[in-house]
Scaffold this motif. Structure first.
Motif, PDB file in Angstrom:
ATOM      1  N   VAL A  70      58.416  46.519  -4.065  1.00  3.13           N
ATOM      2  CA  VAL A  70      59.187  46.964  -2.904  1.00  3.13           C
ATOM      3  C   VAL A  70      58.669  46.244  -1.666  1.00  3.13           C
ATOM      4  N   GLU A  71      59.571  45.617  -0.924  1.00  2.00           N
ATOM      5  CA  GLU A  71      59.174  44.914   0.292  1.00  2.00           C
ATOM      6  C   GLU A  71      58.784  45.919   1.369  1.00  2.00           C
ATOM      7  N   GLY A  72      57.727  45.632   2.109  1.00  2.00           N
ATOM      8  CA  GLY A  72      57.277  46.536   3.155  1.00  2.00           C
ATOM      9  C   GLY A  72      56.660  45.777   4.304  1.00  2.00           C
ATOM     10  N   GLY A  73      56.126  46.530   5.264  1.00  2.00           N
ATOM     11  CA  GLY A  73      55.522  45.898   6.425  1.00  2.00           C
ATOM     12  C   GLY A  73      56.470  45.857   7.610  1.00  2.00           C
ATOM     13  N   ILE A  74      56.055  45.172   8.667  1.00  2.00           N
ATOM     14  CA  ILE A  74      56.838  45.045   9.890  1.00  2.00           C
ATOM     15  C   ILE A  74      57.290  43.606  10.043  1.00  2.00           C
ATOM     16  N   GLY A  75      58.567  43.420  10.323  1.00  2.00           N
ATOM     17  CA  GLY A  75      59.138  42.092  10.488  1.00  2.00           C
ATOM     18  C   GLY A  75      59.478  41.777  11.927  1.00  2.00           C
ATOM     19  N   PHE A  76      59.833  40.530  12.178  1.00  2.00           N
ATOM     20  CA  PHE A  76      60.161  40.050  13.518  1.00  2.00           C
ATOM     21  C   PHE A  76      61.585  39.502  13.509  1.00  2.00           C
ATOM     22  N   CYS A  77      62.372  39.843  14.518  1.00  2.00           N
ATOM     23  CA  CYS A  77      63.756  39.377  14.596  1.00  2.00           C
ATOM     24  C   CYS A  77      64.159  39.262  16.063  1.00  2.00           C
ATOM     25  N   PHE A  78      65.392  38.837  16.293  1.00  2.00           N
ATOM     26  CA  PHE A  78      65.937  38.750  17.643  1.00  2.00           C
ATOM     27  C   PHE A  78      67.155  39.670  17.755  1.00  2.00           C
ATOM     28  N   GLY A  79      66.871  40.976  17.749  1.00  2.00           N
ATOM     29  CA  GLY A  79      67.944  41.956  17.919  1.00  2.00           C
ATOM     30  C   GLY A  79      68.838  42.108  16.713  1.00  2.00           C
ATOM     31  N   GLU A  80      68.385  41.634  15.558  1.00  2.00           N
ATOM     32  CA  GLU A  80      69.235  41.671  14.359  1.00  2.00           C
ATOM     33  C   GLU A  80      69.613  43.085  13.959  1.00  2.00           C
ATOM     34  N   VAL A  81      68.643  44.006  13.964  1.00  2.00           N
ATOM     35  CA  VAL A  81      68.927  45.386  13.567  1.00  2.00           C
ATOM     36  C   VAL A  81      69.773  46.066  14.636  1.00  2.00           C
ATOM     37  N   TRP A  82      69.426  45.882  15.883  1.00  2.00           N
ATOM     38  CA  TRP A  82      70.174  46.490  16.991  1.00  2.00           C
ATOM     39  C   TRP A  82      71.633  46.068  16.952  1.00  2.00           C
ATOM     40  N   ALA A  83      71.883  44.799  16.589  1.00  3.51           N
ATOM     41  CA  ALA A  83      73.250  44.270  16.573  1.00  3.51           C
ATOM     42  C   ALA A  83      74.125  44.930  15.519  1.00  3.51           C
ATOM     43  N   GLN A  84      73.524  45.601  14.533  1.00  2.00           N
ATOM     44  CA  GLN A  84      74.315  46.306  13.527  1.00  2.00           C
ATOM     45  C   GLN A  84      75.051  47.496  14.135  1.00  2.00           C
ATOM     46  N   TYR A  85      74.555  47.998  15.247  1.00  2.00           N
ATOM     47  CA  TYR A  85      75.133  49.187  15.865  1.00  2.00           C
ATOM     48  C   TYR A  85      75.774  48.914  17.219  1.00  2.00           C
ATOM     49  N   CYS A  86      75.495  47.752  17.791  1.00  2.00           N
ATOM     50  CA  CYS A  86      75.999  47.458  19.131  1.00  2.00           C
ATOM     51  C   CYS A  86      75.986  45.946  19.340  1.00  2.00           C
ATOM     52  N   THR A  87      77.093  45.397  19.828  1.00  2.00           N
ATOM     53  CA  THR A  87      77.176  43.954  20.062  1.00  2.00           C
ATOM     54  C   THR A  87      77.257  43.618  21.547  1.00  2.00           C
ATOM     55  N   ASN A  88      77.090  44.606  22.399  1.00  2.00           N
ATOM     56  CA  ASN A  88      77.101  44.379  23.856  1.00  2.00           C
ATOM     57  C   ASN A  88      75.860  45.054  24.431  1.00  2.00           C
ATOM     58  N   LEU A  89      74.712  44.401  24.236  1.00  2.00           N
ATOM     59  CA  LEU A  89      73.448  45.007  24.618  1.00  2.00           C
ATOM     60  C   LEU A  89      73.322  45.253  26.122  1.00  2.00           C
TER      61      LEU A  89
END
Length: 406
Positions: A269-288
């Motif tokens: 099972v993959e775990g830990g903390i990852g780094f992104c540029f708003g990838e998760v946030w963009a799933q719920y909102c595209t106008n930050l």
């Protein structure tokens, strides 16, 4: 002296009535969440009840204070009622602490009169009902898919552990803000200073052991501030920085324990903390940008009209620093594996929203008490805050009616 005593008694009596009313209505909501249909009263209460009883909830909760406190109440009440009462208690404790903080931090022109004291009591209660701004009648906004998801609120009534950790978070915020203004002078064996260091360390540890979302934001913010000051001083404040750093050691130890229980991946099972540029946030909102404005419209307006306070008011500056750190963590970090879309770094962002509003309220009260702003500008700021409050009350009523939180 007699008039001051009378004002204090009247104020606290009225505040007690308000707190009892809030406690009653929130207890009803939390009990509905523990006993009602998950489709109508969506929350994690069912999992919390299992965790409190020592049963397998399917999740890992390595922060025991809320569950142990609920288990104590469970000695005298049903599992559902015990969890509901525990949530109500911590939420009410947050309001009580905030009321005391408002009374202490407000200017004399406001807090010394009966009307001013009652006004501050009302503000303290209102802060726990504000929400993000959203248009009526489901009018769609560009890039905003939901009212809550992607925008977020200072008061997520569907998450009991957030509310359980908040009284300790408020105390840790207040004590940390205080220490950041004086720690560079050193302790020098002064009992009052040592007491403040110990209290801050205790409050932060309690917040961590209830829900660590606020802790990682505060630790990150304080760390950046202290490192910046360390380099600015040419390492002349190294010893005072180490003295303050000692306050974080109990919390660091607990965070390591929690990290092992939640973020260390299991086999396959993959775990830990990852780094992104708003990838998760963009799933719920595209106008930050719009989402940020809807979440903190009032603090942004207060900032524009009172920007000099950032330099003069250390507590207000710290509130904005917390918000910026919470935003950065929500934007750049995510949990790997099946938790990724849960967007759990948003809980820290919601703490940022809360303290941003809290700091803005204190600045506005100060500005009003000192009479430095034109009545129109004062009224405009209160009008925007009232919009947050009206949206929040409507949002809360929706919870009572069994509407989905997002």
């Amino acid at each position: 002296m007699e008039a001051e005593k009378r004002n204090r008694i009247i104020d606290w009596s009225l505040f007690a009535v308000m707190l009892l009313a809030v406690s009653a209505v929130t207890l009803w909501l939390f009990y509905k969440q523990t006993t009602g249909s998950p489709e109508l009263y969506h929350s994690d209460m069912k999992a919390y009840i299992l965790e409190m009883q020592g049963l397998d909830s399917g999740y890992s909760f390595p922060y025991p204070i809320f569950f142990k406190f609920a288990a104590l109440i469970h000695l005298f009440a049903s599992p559902e009622m015990a969890v509901a009462i525990a949530t109500m208690f911590f939420n009410g404790l947050s309001i009580l602490i905030t009321k005391s903080a408002f009374q202490h931090l407000s200017p004399p022109a406001v807090k010394e009169s009966l009307g001013g004291r009652i006004f501050l009591s009302g503000l303290a209660v209102s802060l726990f009902f504000i929400s993000m701004l959203y248009p009526p009648y489901r009018i769609s906004l560009p890039g905003i898919k939901f009212r809550y998801l992607g925008v977020f609120t200072a008061n997520p009534f569907h998450n009991a552990t957030y509310m359980a950790a908040r009284p300790f978070a408020v105390l840790a915020f207040l004590w940390c803000g205080k220490l950041l203004t004086v720690y560079e002078k050193g302790i020098h064996g002064e009992k009052e200073k040592i007491k403040d260091y110990v209290l801050f360390s205790l409050f932060l540890l309690l917040a961590t052991m209830t829900k660590p979302s606020f802790t990682i934001v505060l630790v990150g913010t304080t760390g950046v501030v202290m490192v910046f000051r360390l380099f600015r001083s040419g390492f002349k404040n190294l010893v005072p920085a180490l003295q303050l750093g000692l306050c974080f050691l109990p919390t660091f130890a607990d965070l390591l324990y929690q990290y092992k229980g939640v973020f260390v991946p299991e086999e396959g099972v993959e775990g830990g903390i990852g780094f992104c540029f708003g990838e998760v946030w963009a799933q719920y909102c595209t106008n930050l940008p719009l989402a940020v404005c809807l979440g903190v419209a009032f603090p942004l307006l207060v900032l524009v009209l009172n920007y000099r306070e950032l330099k003069e008011n250390a507590m207000y500056r710290f509130a904005w620093q917390l918000y910026l750190m919470s935003f950065a963590m929500a934007f750049f970090l995510f949990e790997k594996g099946f938790r990724k879309m849960d967007f759990n770094f948003s809980w820290g962002y919601m703490y940022g929203i809360f303290f941003c509003h809290m700091g803005a309220l204190l600045v506005l009260v100060k500005s009003m008490g000192e009479g430095r702003k034109k009545p129109f500008l004062i009224g405009l700021q209160w009008m925007v805050y009232l919009c947050h409050l009206l949206c929040g009350l409507n949002y809360f009523v929706g919870f009572l009616q069994g509407k989905m939180y997002y």
